[in-house]
Scaffold this motif. Structure first.
Motif, mmCIF file in Angstrom:
data_model
loop_
_atom_site.group_PDB
_atom_site.id
_atom_site.type_symbol
_atom_site.label_atom_id
_atom_site.label_comp_id
_atom_site.label_asym_id
_atom_site.label_seq_id
_atom_site.Cartn_x
_atom_site.Cartn_y
_atom_site.Cartn_z
ATOM 1 N N PRO A 35 0.808 -1.228 0.000
ATOM 2 C CA PRO A 35 0.000 0.000 0.000
ATOM 3 C C PRO A 35 0.843 1.281 0.000
ATOM 4 N N SER A 80 -1.889 -13.708 -6.954
ATOM 5 C CA SER A 80 -2.815 -12.707 -6.398
ATOM 6 C C SER A 80 -4.105 -12.671 -7.208
ATOM 7 N N ARG A 107 -6.169 -15.505 -6.269
ATOM 8 C CA ARG A 107 -6.816 -15.328 -4.964
ATOM 9 C C ARG A 107 -8.072 -14.469 -5.116
ATOM 10 N N PHE A 151 -4.525 -6.345 -10.597
ATOM 11 C CA PHE A 151 -5.986 -6.385 -10.434
ATOM 12 C C PHE A 151 -6.708 -5.431 -11.391
ATOM 13 N N GLY A 195 -10.042 -7.171 -10.580
ATOM 14 C CA GLY A 195 -10.575 -6.431 -9.439
ATOM 15 C C GLY A 195 -12.048 -6.080 -9.578
ATOM 16 N N LYS A 205 -14.806 -6.329 -2.993
ATOM 17 C CA LYS A 205 -13.878 -5.515 -2.195
ATOM 18 C C LYS A 205 -13.370 -4.316 -2.989
ATOM 19 N N LEU A 253 -8.254 -4.890 -1.769
ATOM 20 C CA LEU A 253 -7.627 -5.965 -2.547
ATOM 21 C C LEU A 253 -6.108 -5.859 -2.495
ATOM 22 N N ARG A 254 -5.592 -4.622 -2.658
ATOM 23 C CA ARG A 254 -4.132 -4.466 -2.641
ATOM 24 C C ARG A 254 -3.557 -4.838 -1.282
ATOM 25 N N ALA A 255 -4.269 -4.432 -0.214
ATOM 26 C CA ALA A 255 -3.756 -4.688 1.131
ATOM 27 C C ALA A 255 -3.876 -6.158 1.525
ATOM 28 N N LEU A 263 -4.900 -9.072 -0.655
ATOM 29 C CA LEU A 263 -4.764 -10.213 -1.576
ATOM 30 C C LEU A 263 -3.618 -10.123 -2.567
ATOM 31 N N LEU A 264 -2.959 -8.942 -2.667
ATOM 32 C CA LEU A 264 -1.860 -8.833 -3.621
ATOM 33 C C LEU A 264 -0.623 -9.541 -3.057
#
Lengths: 331, 331
Positions: A105, A134, A137, A311, B316, B321, B326-328, B330-331
């Motif tokens: 982040p 990712s 997921r 994403f 995404g 979400k 998502l970045r926080a 699942l990435l």
């Protein structure tokens, strides 16, 4: 998303395993052209795979603005990328493989600010984990909201754990393989959604060369009890010769699984599995970076500036084929 | 891509196995609301999974424009979707599971024209093949351009082949399972890129109930020699009772693999495998449709009208979400 007639001009920043992988990958993509390698070392000392690849000093990179469509940053996540990516995203479209999950982040925010300011497009954290894993997921969770996701890594060489072994007193060299526990993988595949401890998911296997006169048992104990790196795992230590290390353990295989298991009704379980078996971890990561460089170029052309992640990229943007061709051939 | 506060209002058009699956899937997605089911049958005769789900006649659908964000079309690819999707895309955002691969470009053109005209967003051919398998074919090719892609189906019940069996004289009922040949799958997984004939990739297994007095050997011969459906495969025919058919063969399992095997250098092979093991083919397809309905709603809100496919949707957009989350996570 139509195929462009002029090639996408990419450049490599940093020439280690990843940079070499990118050089090899660009050669396999006829719609791309490698403009050069930029290095902090003396350019004359660097040996690219292809002797014709231009090698430049990092000092001249900014003056080559306009000659490169996308930079592919091939430095490390610890020291290089947190500094380079925000600096360069103000001037170039770029892609990086930043892989410190906890700091994504923060890295995103820094790169986004720079890229927005410079009207550039930057994509961070491409590769396989973060990256393709990712994506799987996110897709798994979206398709099977009533479910559980499991990520297994290996069998593969872990750079961080190999470094940790090599710092142990009495160790002359060594490598560490992360190995998914087969029983756990099979349980997950069956769709039962088990709760698995760290120890139940992965084993660690070390191949260690001792220094002359080192105490093997003391070394073994130090390794298997090392906090965080090994103490939560079943770890085996094999002592080998320097010759065996060089002969049998210089490749960099890796891979793993992302498995989503879920129910669409009380009766019906569904299991999605994404699996990678990689002979070379850096070469595969490089191939992912190159495909995302293509997507970054297209996003930039469409005026979609700022920082992106995997994403935000539609699958079709990664392919050199046109949307029409993809629909006709691959849908 | 921020999570919206008001739920996405979806409606089901056509209520067979797929429609029931969509009703079940929407219930597992708290950001979505099922506004109703539209049917060509007498609405009072239809029994939804949830007795509270409103059931309407297709005749009133157009008058409900503005009350529904996305239609999920659950009709068949042969007769329903080629007519319904272009008609409805002029008035509603929608998603369908059109799966006649050869006719996708034509279907796309028809739906695109209607959706562009109505300023609507329509996504065709969602599901798993076409759908998730297609995405993996595109990604595999983009990441490993020097490689080969293999799609295997099964073990799973094939509706088309089961129908073909049931048309044979002397057959009272039956099902057909498509089974990937394990040897072929393992060869592909090893990274050697074999050339495989149709017969080498899949086997077909039939479970058949004979009519009274039917000649078993004649039925078997007619099935295994049936052009296109069975003659290019090794087919086994088992004769069973009507009771066994009902007891053991009424589930609709399916699944399969997409494997991309390629080289990133002369020395290094890389293998990517995407695998589905589905207890219920229609319920999984329905879950995919529902996730893509979310994406369609977001694309429509962003003013991206016209016809889309899974190739045009960033991962995404499928998740409830936010991009930050998502970045926080699942990435």
């Amino acid at each position: 998303m139509a195929s462009t007639s002029s090639p996408i001009r990419v450049a490599i920043v940093g020439y280690g395993n990843l940079g070499r992988g990118v050089e090899a990958a660009v050669a396999k993509n006829p719609d791309m052209q490698l403009k050069g390698i930029y290095t902090r070392r003396d350019p004359s000392q660097l040996q690219p795979l292809n002797a014709d690849t231009p090698v430049h000093s990092m000092d001249v990179l900014l003056s080559h603005k306009g000659q490169v469509d996308v930079l592919i940053l091939c430095g490390g996540s610890k020291d290089d990328l947190p500094r380079q990516a925000p600096e360069l995203a103000a001037h170039f479209n770029l892609v990086d493989s930043f892989d410190t999950h906890a700091r994504i982040p923060e890295h995103f925010a820094n790169v986004d600010k720079a890229a927005q300011g410079g009207q550039c497009t930057a994509l961070i954290s491409a590769g396989w984990d973060p990256g393709m894993f990712s994506i799987n997921r996110v897709l798994g969770e979206a398709l099977l909201p009533d479910g559980a996701t499991y990520t297994f890594w290996g069998k593969g060489l872990s750079q961080g754990h190999s470094d940790a072994i090599r710092r142990v007193e009495g160790v002359a060299g060594g490598v560490q393989y992360t190995i998914p526990v087969e029983e756990a993988v099979n349980k997950v595949r069956s769709g039962v959604r088990p709760e698995l401890s760290t120890r139940e998911k992965h084993q660690r296997e070390c191949h260690v060369v001792l220094k002359d006169g080192a105490d093997a048992e003391a070394v073994r104990k130090t390794i298997v009890e090392m906090p965080h790196y090994f103490d939560q795992y079943d770890t085996t230590v094999h002592f080998i010769s320097a010759e065996e290390l060089a002969r049998d353990h210089s490749a960099m295989p890796h891979g793993g699984f992302v498995i989503r298991s879920g129910n669409t009704s009380a009766e019906n379980k569904q299991v999605i599995e994404y699996r990678l078996q990689l002979d070379s971890n850096p070469e595969f990561t490089s191939s992912v970076l190159v495909a995302y460089a293509r997507a970054v170029h297209r996003l930039a052309q469409a005026g979609q500036h700022g920082c992106k992640t995997v994403f935000d990229v539609a699958p079709g943007l990664l392919s050199p084929k046109s949307a029409e061709q993809l629909r006709a051939e691959l849908l």
